[in-house]
Design an enzyme around this catalytic site. Structure first.
Site, PDB file in Angstrom:
ATOM      1  CG  HIS A  34      -0.324  -0.195   2.633  1.00 49.72           C
ATOM      2  ND1 HIS A  34       0.554   0.522   3.091  1.00 49.72           N
ATOM      3  CD2 HIS A  34      -0.218  -1.394   3.149  1.00 49.72           C
ATOM      4  CE1 HIS A  34       1.339   0.036   4.042  1.00 49.72           C
ATOM      5  NE2 HIS A  34       0.445  -0.984   4.308  1.00 49.72           N
ATOM      6  N   GLY A  36       1.858   3.260   2.233  1.00 52.10           N
ATOM      7  CA  GLY A  36       2.681   3.234   3.479  1.00 52.10           C
ATOM      8  C   GLY A  36       3.916   2.678   2.887  1.00 52.10           C
ATOM      9  CG  HIS A  37       4.368  -1.600   2.189  1.00 57.81           C
ATOM     10  ND1 HIS A  37       2.912  -2.092   1.998  1.00 57.81           N
ATOM     11  CD2 HIS A  37       4.950  -2.326   3.097  1.00 57.81           C
ATOM     12  CE1 HIS A  37       2.770  -2.872   2.872  1.00 57.81           C
ATOM     13  NE2 HIS A  37       3.909  -3.231   3.608  1.00 57.81           N
ATOM     14  CE  LYS A 151      -0.215  -0.317  11.141  1.00 57.85           C
ATOM     15  NZ  LYS A 151       0.352  -1.642  10.892  1.00 57.85           N
ATOM     16  CG  ASP A 152       4.883  -2.661  11.979  1.00 62.28           C
ATOM     17  OD1 ASP A 152       3.995  -3.153  12.487  1.00 62.28           O
ATOM     18  OD2 ASP A 152       4.913  -2.261  10.923  1.00 62.28           O
ATOM     19  CD  GLN A 155       8.683  -5.132  12.333  1.00 62.85           C
ATOM     20  OE1 GLN A 155       8.112  -6.416  12.228  1.00 62.85           O
ATOM     21  NE2 GLN A 155       8.560  -4.317  11.045  1.00 62.85           N
ATOM     22  CB  SER A 192      -2.153  -2.291   8.188  1.00 58.67           C
ATOM     23  OG  SER A 192      -2.059  -3.544   8.480  1.00 58.67           O
TER      24      SER A 192
HETATM   25  P1  AMP Z   1       4.920  -5.286   6.389  1.00 54.02           P
HETATM   26  O1  AMP Z   1       4.787  -5.548   5.065  1.00 54.02           O
HETATM   27  O2  AMP Z   1       3.536  -5.007   7.128  1.00 54.02           O
HETATM   28  O3  AMP Z   1       5.877  -6.079   7.075  1.00 54.02           O
HETATM   29  O4  AMP Z   1       5.604  -3.839   6.393  1.00 54.02           O
HETATM   30  C1  AMP Z   1       6.863  -3.675   5.994  1.00 54.02           C
HETATM   31  C2  AMP Z   1       7.439  -2.075   6.302  1.00 54.02           C
HETATM   32  O5  AMP Z   1       6.223  -1.059   6.047  1.00 54.02           O
HETATM   33  C3  AMP Z   1       7.679  -2.266   7.777  1.00 54.02           C
HETATM   34  O6  AMP Z   1       8.829  -1.533   8.167  1.00 54.02           O
HETATM   35  C4  AMP Z   1       6.262  -1.408   8.240  1.00 54.02           C
HETATM   36  O7  AMP Z   1       6.649  -0.614   9.523  1.00 54.02           O
HETATM   37  C5  AMP Z   1       6.259  -0.425   7.008  1.00 54.02           C
HETATM   38  N1  AMP Z   1       4.747   0.075   7.126  1.00 54.02           N
HETATM   39  C6  AMP Z   1       3.520  -0.600   7.145  1.00 54.02           C
HETATM   40  N2  AMP Z   1       2.516   0.193   7.269  1.00 54.02           N
HETATM   41  C7  AMP Z   1       3.082   1.462   7.122  1.00 54.02           C
HETATM   42  C8  AMP Z   1       2.358   2.743   7.029  1.00 54.02           C
HETATM   43  N3  AMP Z   1       1.098   2.874   7.332  1.00 54.02           N
HETATM   44  N4  AMP Z   1       3.203   3.801   6.939  1.00 54.02           N
HETATM   45  C9  AMP Z   1       4.613   3.472   6.750  1.00 54.02           C
HETATM   46  N5  AMP Z   1       5.099   2.293   6.855  1.00 54.02           N
HETATM   47  C10 AMP Z   1       4.414   1.286   7.028  1.00 54.02           C
END
Ligand code: AMP
Length: 293
Positions: A34, A36-37, A151-152, A155, A192
């Site tokens: 999305h 965010g990524h 967001k995490d 983590q 997310s």
């Molecule tokens: P994930 O695919 O959920 O493991 O997330 C991969 C990376 O994208 C991690 O560093 C997350 O913290 C980041 N991430 C996920 N959601 C968001 C968001 N809404 N805004 C910014 N970064 C995000």
């Protein structure tokens, strides 16, 4: 964009880039991408010569089988989004590639206190699984910078700790961690991958998570820090959420504010709550030197 599926192929490609002293920016993901990524890709592009992203749904970090089985997979769309965003390399391994000998017999990471609270407490083994995969990915990519989302929040701290642990290994390259802001939908819901699982009614309700953070945020700013967590928690319960935790913590140590004698300079408000069987997390961070009356 080049798509590589094995560590050997990835190393061979990146070795050449690293010999030319090119800076590699890395964004690990679990796909179902999305905006965010994509904001992390954007940040990496600004600070690196080569942008590498990975998509791997890491079985070792799921402590809930249903969550793993229902994790959204949208690989064709993800590839198109990464291409458009200007990602240079996508690492797309299979489970066997990352865990040739299964993932139960891997090393343990000393995460100390960090692993005992919040996500660590409610998802036992989760951060060991995160470290397992990020350790392997860092070995494979050897990036100059690693881009993570706030967001995490916890983590990010765990991975910072992992990078410190890796410094004891003379072969590992030093990696700078860049934490990027949380991207939100117009109603405040943090973007997310799990949001894809929300039906229309759940999606309407889901922004209560962000509202609960704002309620606590306002109380902290008014100086009513002691009731902020209780009020945020109650608000979510009244909206029908099952709350795992709603806590205010020192943004640097993650020690709960309720256990501290003075108010820390950075207060993180962190929440995890279920909407039916979908677990959502979010947080905001307050600089109390500027904002508390
Ligand atoms: P994930 O695919 O959920 O493991 O997330 C991969 C990376 O994208 C991690 O560093 C997350 O913290 C980041 N991430 C996920 N959601 C968001 C968001 N809404 N805004 C910014 N970064 C995000």
């Amino acid at each position: 964009m080049i798509i590589l599926k094995t560590t050997i192929a990835l190393r061979a490609y990146l070795e050449e880039q690293q010999q030319l002293s090119l800076k590699i920016g890395f964004i690990p993901t679990m796909g179902a991408l999305h905006d965010g990524h994509l904001s992390l890709i954007e940040a990496a592009k600004a600070g690196s010569d080569v942008v590498v992203s990975s998509i791997f749904i890491n079985p070792a970090q799921f402590n809930n089988t249903v969550d793993f089985e229902k994790y959204p997979v949208t690989i064709e769309n993800d590839i198109a989004l990464l291409e458009t965003a200007g990602c240079d390399v996508l690492f797309l391994p299979q489970v066997k590639e990352m865990y040739p000998n299964d993932y139960d017999d891997q090393r343990r990471y000393d995460l100390g206190f960090l692993e005992t609270v919040l996500e660590g407490k409610f998802r036992p083994g989760h951060f060991q699984g995160v470290c397992m995969i990020v350790d392997k990915l860092l070995d494979a990519v050897r990036p100059s910078s690693l881009f993570l989302g706030q967001k995490d929040y916890q983590q990010c701290m765990v991975i910072q700790r992992l990078v410190e642990l890796r410094r004891n290994d003379p072969c590992s390259r030093d990696t700078k961690i860049v934490v990027c802001p949380t991207l939100r939908e117009p109603d405040g819901l943090a973007m997310s991958s799990r949001n894809m699982r929300l039906n229309e009614a759940q999606r309407k309700k889901a922004n209560a998570i962000f509202q609960s953070l704002l309620i606590a945020d306002e109380l902290v700013k008014k100086g009513s820090i002691r009731i902020a967590a209780i009020n945020g928690y109650r608000f979510l319960e009244e909206k029908g959420f099952k709350v795992d935790y709603f806590d205010l913590a020192d943004g640097t140590s993650l020690r709960s504010v309720s256990d501290l004698e003075s108010i820390p300079e950075r207060v993180a408000i962190l929440v995890a709550a279920f909407l039916d069987d979908i677990r959502l997390i979010d947080n905001i961070v307050i600089d109390t030197r500027q904002s508390v009356n």
